[in-house]
Design an enzyme around this catalytic site. Structure first.
Site, PDB file in Angstrom:
ATOM      1  N   ARG A 120      35.291  50.412  23.843  1.00 25.49           N
ATOM      2  CA  ARG A 120      35.372  51.319  24.998  1.00 25.49           C
ATOM      3  C   ARG A 120      35.915  50.559  26.188  1.00 25.49           C
ATOM      4  NH1 ARG A 120      34.595  56.515  23.445  1.00 25.49           N
ATOM      5  NH2 ARG A 120      33.052  56.518  21.803  1.00 25.49           N
ATOM      6  N   SER A 143      29.664  41.143  13.696  1.00 24.80           N
ATOM      7  CA  SER A 143      29.655  39.775  13.166  1.00 24.80           C
ATOM      8  C   SER A 143      29.774  38.756  14.299  1.00 24.80           C
ATOM      9  CB  SER A 143      30.767  39.570  12.132  1.00 24.80           C
ATOM     10  OG  SER A 143      32.029  39.666  12.726  1.00 24.80           O
ATOM     11  N   HIS A 180      39.387  39.678  21.790  1.00 27.35           N
ATOM     12  CA  HIS A 180      40.444  40.565  21.319  1.00 27.35           C
ATOM     13  C   HIS A 180      41.152  39.900  20.145  1.00 27.35           C
ATOM     14  CE1 HIS A 180      43.357  43.766  21.602  1.00 27.35           C
ATOM     15  NE2 HIS A 180      44.314  42.861  21.464  1.00 27.35           N
ATOM     16  N   GLY A 198      42.227  46.561  33.730  1.00 27.71           N
ATOM     17  CA  GLY A 198      43.270  46.949  32.781  1.00 27.71           C
ATOM     18  C   GLY A 198      42.773  46.882  31.345  1.00 27.71           C
ATOM     19  N   ASP A 202      39.060  42.812  33.176  1.00 23.26           N
ATOM     20  CA  ASP A 202      39.353  43.392  34.482  1.00 23.26           C
ATOM     21  C   ASP A 202      39.607  44.881  34.262  1.00 23.26           C
ATOM     22  OD1 ASP A 202      41.908  43.622  33.491  1.00 23.26           O
ATOM     23  OD2 ASP A 202      42.812  42.165  34.864  1.00 23.26           O
ATOM     24  N   ILE A 216      35.567  49.473  29.773  1.00 24.83           N
ATOM     25  CA  ILE A 216      34.436  49.317  30.687  1.00 24.83           C
ATOM     26  C   ILE A 216      34.924  49.583  32.103  1.00 24.83           C
ATOM     27  CG2 ILE A 216      32.789  47.627  31.597  1.00 24.83           C
ATOM     28  CD1 ILE A 216      32.757  46.358  28.795  1.00 24.83           C
TER      29      ILE A 216
END
Ligand code: GAR
Length: 217
Positions: free
Chosen positions: A92, A14, A108, A142, A140, A94
């Site tokens: 996933r 979406s 997020h 993390g 980044d 990256i």
């Protein structure tokens, strides 16, 4: 000049759909050149095809390990020469080789640094917070730790479950994402000690591609 954007998704898409709609408007400043997924049949791929945008998949299961998968993803992204890669519900992590070559914006469904990870909405509800929201940030190495570009707050209502809360978050998240990508594309950005500034001199410290908005060149 329009910034070239590749959107990565894992599911319904979406947020990707909102970007495709926005990018169809003249003056938005960004063009979605491809939508990619880590699984075949991710709903957002069909939406992109309907919009006439190229799609690709890099299914995790097709590769021997995370390194091989990241190398394949990096190669696919390189082919589109994106100014920005937008991780919009891409579930996933990256890898470093992709981050070294591309500027990745992630969204997020929580107010980072609270509730990072794959179950942010569930975790926020379980904690009992009264306010949560959505964050757009540069990725980044993390997990959901990169510099914050923008955030919006959403109240948790009595009786909310994960689905109802996530839907309300997604409705504001989409608007934030469209706004953020458009502004990054039109105005350029800089990052200094985690502080993200839009516009200004358009000098980017990281990540790695050479894109700055045309008016800042
Ligand atoms: C969005 O809420 C996004 O923030 C979240 O997945 C949803 C995707 O929705 N991402 C994460 O949880 C990443 N940790 P969509 O497929 O309908 O755009």
């Amino acid at each position: 000049m329009s910034a070239r954007v590749v959107v990565l998704i894992s599911g319904a898409g979406s947020n990707a759909a909102a970007l495709l709609d926005a990018a169809a408007e003249p003056g938005y400043g960004a063009t979605v050149v491809a939508v990619g997924a880590d699984r075949r049949g991710a709903g957002g791929l069909a939406l992109a095809q309907e919009a006439g945008v190229e799609t690709f998949t890099v299914p995790f299961a097709d590769y021997g390990d995370r390194g091989e998968w990241n190398a394949a993803l990096s190669e696919r992204l390189d082919a589109y020469r994106p100014d920005l890669v937008v991780s919009a519900g891409f579930m996933r992590i990256i890898g470093a080789e992709v981050l070294a070559r591309h500027t990745v914006v992630n969204i997020h469904p929580a107010l980072l640094p609270a509730f990072p990870g794959a179950h942010a909405v569930r975790d926020a509800l379980a904690y009992g917070v009264k306010v949560t929201g959505a964050t757009a940030h540069f990725a980044d190495s993390g997990v959901d730790t990169g510099p914050v570009i923008d955030q919006v707050a959403v109240r948790v209502e009595p009786g909310d479950d994960t689905a109802s809360l996530h839907e309300r978050i997604k409705s504001v998240e989409r608007r934030m994402l469209v706004d953020v990508v458009g502004r990054l594309a039109r105005e350029g950005w800089s990052v200094q000690d985690r502080q993200v500034s839009l516009g200004g001199p358009g000098i980017r410290q990281s990540p790695s591609t050479e894109y700055v908005a045309e008016e800042n060149r």
